[in-house]
Write an enzyme that holds these catalytic residues in place. Sequence first.
Site, PDB file in Angstrom:
ATOM      1  N   SER A  80       0.807  -1.228   0.000  1.00 24.96           N
ATOM      2  CA  SER A  80       0.000   0.000   0.000  1.00 24.96           C
ATOM      3  C   SER A  80       0.835   1.272   0.000  1.00 24.96           C
ATOM      4  O   SER A  80       0.314   2.347  -0.250  1.00 24.96           O
ATOM      5  CB  SER A  80      -0.963   0.022   1.186  1.00 24.96           C
ATOM      6  OG  SER A  80      -0.264   0.249   2.389  1.00 24.96           O
ATOM      7  N   LYS A 117       1.194   4.244   7.014  1.00 22.42           N
ATOM      8  CA  LYS A 117       0.503   5.137   6.082  1.00 22.42           C
ATOM      9  C   LYS A 117       1.008   6.559   6.286  1.00 22.42           C
ATOM     10  O   LYS A 117       1.643   6.879   7.279  1.00 22.42           O
ATOM     11  CB  LYS A 117      -1.019   5.130   6.329  1.00 22.42           C
ATOM     12  CG  LYS A 117      -1.714   3.813   6.117  1.00 22.42           C
ATOM     13  CD  LYS A 117      -1.841   3.448   4.662  1.00 22.42           C
ATOM     14  CE  LYS A 117      -2.617   2.165   4.447  1.00 22.42           C
ATOM     15  NZ  LYS A 117      -1.840   0.957   4.656  1.00 22.42           N
TER      16      LYS A 117
END
Length: 160
Positions: A80, A117
Site C-alpha cells: 500500500s 501510512k
Amino acid sequence: MIENWLGEYRQLRSVKESEASDIRMLAETLSHVSLPLFASRVPAGSPVAADDLKEADIDLNDSLILKPETTFMVTVKGDSMINAGIHDGDMLIVDRSLPARNGKVVVAVLNGELTVKRLERTSEGLWLMPENPAYKPIEVPEEAALFIWGVVTKVIHSVE
C-alpha cells in the site's frame, strides 16, 4: 488520541515470534556494524574512472539512527506504500520521539490494527493515506482508537 508507545506495544503483541526475532537480530547487528565509505561517489548516469581510496569507516548507527533510545524497526507486509518507496519485506526505521505531523509516514495502530501510512489532517478530519492507487484512504473517526507508534525515518530494502 495519541497514547504512550510502550502501552501500545504491550497491547499489540501480534507480531509473530520469528518476525520479532529477525527484527531483534537486525537491530543488534546494526548496533555493531561499521562499513568502509569510499571517497568517490558512484554516478548513476555516465560511468567515470574508479577511485579506490577509502575515505573512512562509518557507523550505521550514526547514518541511520538519530536517537537510538527511541528508535525501533519493523518489517513491512504489503504494497500500500509502494509509491513512497516502501515495498513488501522492507525494514522501516521508526522514531517514536518525532512528532506525527501532517504529511509524515507513520506506523500507526487504528482500532487494534497495525499499518504504515501517510498521516493527513484536512478540514474534514484525520486520514491515513496509502501511497498506492489500488488502496483507499482510511478515515480516522473522532471516536477511533488511534495510536501512533512512531514516524518512519528510513527505509531499508534489497535490490533484486
